[in-house]
Design a protein around this motif. Structure first.
Motif, short mmCIF file in Angstrom:
data_model
loop_
_atom_site.label_atom_id
_atom_site.label_comp_id
_atom_site.label_asym_id
_atom_site.label_seq_id
_atom_site.Cartn_x
_atom_site.Cartn_y
_atom_site.Cartn_z
N LEU A 95 0.87 -1.17 0.00
CA LEU A 95 0.00 0.00 0.00
C LEU A 95 0.91 1.22 0.00
O LEU A 95 1.40 1.64 1.04
CB LEU A 95 -0.91 -0.04 1.22
CG LEU A 95 -1.67 -1.37 1.34
CD1 LEU A 95 -2.22 -1.59 2.72
CD2 LEU A 95 -2.77 -1.45 0.29
N SER A 96 1.13 1.77 -1.20
CA SER A 96 2.21 2.74 -1.41
C SER A 96 2.16 3.93 -0.47
O SER A 96 3.16 4.32 0.11
CB SER A 96 2.16 3.27 -2.84
OG SER A 96 2.43 2.27 -3.73
N LEU A 98 0.82 4.36 2.33
CA LEU A 98 0.80 4.10 3.77
C LEU A 98 2.24 3.80 4.17
O LEU A 98 3.02 3.32 3.35
CB LEU A 98 -0.10 2.91 4.08
CG LEU A 98 -1.55 3.20 4.47
CD1 LEU A 98 -2.25 3.96 3.35
CD2 LEU A 98 -2.31 1.93 4.75
N LEU A 106 -2.14 -2.82 9.57
CA LEU A 106 -3.39 -3.10 8.88
C LEU A 106 -3.73 -4.59 8.95
O LEU A 106 -4.88 -4.97 9.06
CB LEU A 106 -3.29 -2.67 7.42
CG LEU A 106 -4.51 -2.99 6.57
CD1 LEU A 106 -5.58 -1.95 6.80
CD2 LEU A 106 -4.16 -3.07 5.10
N LYS B 307 -7.92 3.78 3.80
CA LYS B 307 -6.77 4.16 2.97
C LYS B 307 -6.22 2.93 2.24
O LYS B 307 -5.79 3.04 1.09
CB LYS B 307 -5.67 4.77 3.84
CG LYS B 307 -6.00 6.17 4.32
CD LYS B 307 -4.85 6.72 5.15
CE LYS B 307 -5.37 7.48 6.34
NZ LYS B 307 -4.38 7.69 7.38
N ALA B 308 -6.23 1.78 2.91
CA ALA B 308 -5.75 0.56 2.26
C ALA B 308 -6.62 0.24 1.05
O ALA B 308 -6.12 -0.15 0.00
CB ALA B 308 -5.78 -0.60 3.25
N ARG B 310 -8.22 2.41 -0.73
CA ARG B 310 -7.87 3.40 -1.75
C ARG B 310 -6.61 2.96 -2.50
O ARG B 310 -6.53 3.05 -3.72
CB ARG B 310 -7.62 4.74 -1.07
CG ARG B 310 -7.17 5.85 -2.00
CD ARG B 310 -6.74 7.06 -1.21
NE ARG B 310 -5.50 6.81 -0.49
CZ ARG B 310 -5.02 7.59 0.45
NH1 ARG B 310 -5.69 8.65 0.85
NH2 ARG B 310 -3.87 7.30 1.04
N GLU B 311 -5.64 2.43 -1.76
CA GLU B 311 -4.39 2.05 -2.38
C GLU B 311 -4.53 0.79 -3.22
O GLU B 311 -4.03 0.73 -4.33
CB GLU B 311 -3.31 1.82 -1.31
CG GLU B 311 -2.95 3.06 -0.52
CD GLU B 311 -2.44 4.18 -1.39
OE1 GLU B 311 -1.49 3.95 -2.15
OE2 GLU B 311 -3.00 5.28 -1.32
N ASP B 312 -5.13 -0.24 -2.67
CA ASP B 312 -5.23 -1.51 -3.37
C ASP B 312 -6.22 -2.41 -2.64
O ASP B 312 -5.91 -2.99 -1.62
CB ASP B 312 -3.84 -2.19 -3.41
CG ASP B 312 -3.84 -3.39 -4.33
OD1 ASP B 312 -4.91 -3.97 -4.57
OD2 ASP B 312 -2.76 -3.75 -4.82
#
Lengths: 256, 443
Positions: A95-96, A98, A106, B307-308, B310-312
């Motif tokens: 997850l770039s 983050l 996570l 956010k995770a 959003r990323e992938d």
């Protein structure tokens, strides 16, 4: 074949076709508890598709999958991860935007802070869990040599570091089985050795692995048992040495 | 003036809320929502229609209840959109949402038995109607309002201190002097241009095209000069961004206090007729509360999952996160916040027409979020403030200097927003408060 009571994951007669192409054609596989099982085969043999079927990222057309004594083919991918089977991806996916630490955190299961109600009304509990998970994540990052990168964006990692992060992240889930899709691809030899050492060590601590790999040295040194797939079908299975002597396998690989 | 400032604060607060909802959906979760105004419409309409009913409850209890129900309806709309678009991604979700927002507007336009169609809903009760506080209550309100403002400044101060940490005093002074000189002279030049253009426009006998062309030429010259200047100075001034932060914090401190004194005076002189002041007070409190709640959320493990996604989202799935459920939550919670904004919007407008909920309103929210920096709630607040400052200022200034009639001027203002957004995308694609390094990361 291993005795059913000792098998952690067993999949029987899996089929999957995309249009006219049979990607996985009546394939079966079995991962005994506490083992490191290998899955090899030429390019396009359907190994990654089989991974996708096992983790239910793609639904099989037919066949059954039993994990830890429970049938799982009806479950959603995230439910399978919650049951204790985590997959990684062939091209490491981080997850770039983050941080490396956030990527790790996570992966923790059953976080009370993932419920927004708790965030507002039980902030103390959320904070406490977060702190203890942070410690655990630091330990794992330390062991794979990424602790100096913990606060960096995961997108800033190199390819090899991404592979390490992906494996470390899978470990944070506290799974029973990790499906590794080519952990050594594109990784330099020193790092490959390091990854292998870690896999062996985690395996001693009770974790099972199913590994797709083209690097035969890795397969030879790691695996207790190897399954060979070609054109979506089971070609052979056995100990690494047995498989290596198998003429059919040699043919499939050398294309004779 | 005071009236203008009060309504400016209300509009800023409403659109800050509206933008916060979109930021949760798009900035944090990556859901492209081009129909955000639908949530606002549902929240606004449900609130005012309910509040118009005869209910044996005092307004002080009934009105908040109406807002709650209205925003829950907006959240349910989010649920509906989410459930019906399970399999849709990105562009397709965008298409569906823009369709939904038009559907909501057309239903409001045509179902006259419910919404009175194009005639609009009016005469509904407003909050704090006929409220005549005693001096003590007014001072209490003033104290609460001041407290919120002070909290904001305190956050700004903390941020600035963090920003300036580890930079020598000398470097800070040098760079902030340079930045103030740069910005000050630019401001003076622009001011001079405005004065000159006004004179030109007033002068008889000069054709409009010539006035326009001169103005355009002057602006292009100034902008090129200052871009060139910035290119020259920045390499020689390594800590220029620290100076910029300091100067802009000071600027916002001064403008903030200037605006605050009007608002404080309005609250201090609150009487039965100053209904807008009451709405301002409520809007600011609501924004502060919701902002705080959202900040808690996006910094929590819950926000991390968003956010995770959003990323992938495949990774999130592989790690045992119920991606669908979190997307629904983001859609619903963002819709809920926009629904509250809708209720405040209806109160501010005092008459609600379907035309208040044109798709353009959605894109105002997008402008605000993009301007401030996606995935940054403070940026959204800043974006809303800048957006409304722009709206108010251009209304006064542009009419004086641009040789266009009123209808064209309205379109012209939107064009300038588009132009400014394009410039922003070239110079600072991450938005004002976005992080540049996030743009350069590989997948």
């Amino acid at each position: 074949m291993a005795d059913n009571s000792h098998s952690l994951l067993s999949a029987k007669n899996l089929y999957k076709s995309f249009g006219g192409i049979k990607a996985v054609d009546n394939a079966s596989i079995e991962v005994p508890k506490g083992s490191i099982t290998g899955l090899i085969g030429p390019n396009g043999a359907g190994k990654t598709t089989l991974f996708n079927l096992l983790s239910n990222f793609i639904r099989p057309d037919s066949g059954e999958i039993v994990f830890d004594g429970e049938p799982i083919q009806q479950l959603q991918p995230h439910q399978i991860a919650q049951q204790g089977m985590v997959r990684t991806f062939q091209v490491a996916r981080v997850l770039s935007r983050l941080s490396v630490m956030e990527n790790m955190l996570l992966a923790t299961q059953q976080q009370s802070g993932e419920n927004f109600w708790n965030v507002w009304f039980h902030p103390g509990r959320v904070l406490k869990e977060e702190r203890s998970q942070r410690e655990r994540a630091s330990e794992i990052l330390e062991s794979v040599g990424l602790s100096h990168m913990a606060q960096e964006y995961a997108g800033a990692l190199s390819g090899g570091q991404r592979k390490l992060l992906e494996i470390a992240r899978a470990l944070m889930v506290q799974p029973k089985l990790i499906l590794l899709d080519e952990p050594a691809a594109g990784v330099n030899p020193t790092l490959i050795n390091k990854i292998c050492e870690h896999i062996v060590q985690w395996n001693r601590e009770g974790l099972s692995f199913l590994v797709i790999e083209h690097n035969m040295d890795v397969i030879m040194s790691l695996c207790d048992r190897v399954w060979v797939l070609a054109e979506g079908r089971n070609l052979a299975s056995g100990t690494p040495t047995e498989v290596q002597k198998n003429t059919q396998v040699l043919e499939a690989y050398l294309g004779q | 003036m005071e009236g203008y400032i009060v309504s400016l604060i209300i509009f800023t607060a409403i659109f800050a809320l509206f933008g916060l909802g979109l930021n949760l959906q798009w900035g944090f979760t990556g859901l492209i929502n081009f129909g955000h105004v639908a949530f606002m419409a549902v929240g606004g309409y449900v609130t005012v229609l309910l509040s118009d009913l005869d209910v044996p409850l005092p307004l002080l209890i009934w009105l908040p209840l109406c807002v709650l129900i209205g925003s829950i309806f907006a959240a349910l709309l989010g649920l509906l959109i989410g459930l019906s678009t399970v399999r849709l991604r990105e562009d397709y979700l965008a298409i569906v949402t823009i369709g939904v927002s038009e559907m909501v507007r057309l239903v409001a336009l045509n179902e006259e038995w419910l919404t009175r169609g194009a005639f609009g809903v009016q005469g509904f009760p407003l909050p704090l109607q006929g409220f005549a506080p005693t001096l003590l209550t007014r001072i209490g309100m003033l104290a609460i309002f001041t407290g919120v403002v002070a909290l904001g400044y305190w956050q700004l101060w903390k941020w600035l201190r963090q920003r300036l940490k580890g930079i020598s005093r000398q470097a800070i002074i040098r760079s902030s002097l340079a930045v103030s000189g740069y910005l000050g002279s630019l401001g003076l030049l622009l001011y001079g241009t405005v004065i000159g253009a006004r004179q030109l426009k007033l002068a008889e006998g000069i054709p409009a095209w010539l006035v326009g062309l001169t103005l355009l030429g002057a602006l292009v010259a100034i902008i090129s000069l200052y871009t060139w200047l910035a290119r020259q100075t920045i390499p020689r001034l390594p800590d220029w961004s620290a100076g910029l932060s300091l100067v802009s914090c000071l600027l916002s401190l001064v403008t903030g206090l200037w605006i605050y004194q009007f608002a404080a005076h309005a609250i201090y002189t609150y009487s039965r007729t100053s209904i807008k002041t009451g709405l301002m007070f409520i809007s600011v409190l609501v924004v502060a509360l919701i902002f705080w709640g959202l900040q808690k959320l996006v910094r929590s493990p819950w926000g991390r999952v968003l956010k995770a996604i959003r990323e992938d989202e495949e990774v999130a799935k592989a790690l045992g996160k119920n991606v669908f459920w979190y997307k629904l939550q983001a859609l619903m919670l963002g819709g809920l916040v926009a629904g509250v904004a809708g209720a405040l919007y209806a109160w501010q407008l005092t008459t609600v027409y379907p035309d208040n909920f044109q798709p353009l309103v959605t894109f105002n929210a997008w402008t605000i979020v993009v301007l401030g920096g996606a995935g940054n709630n403070v940026g959204t607040l800043l974006g809303a403030a800048i957006f409304w400052a722009y709206q108010t200022m251009t209304r006064f200034i542009l009419a004086d200097i641009v040789p266009l009639d009123d209808a064209r001027l309205g379109a012209f203002r939107v064009m300038i927003i588009g132009l400014l957004l394009m410039v922003l995308m070239v110079l600072r694609p991450q938005g004002i408060l976005g992080k540049k390094e996030e743009l350069t990361l590989g997948r």
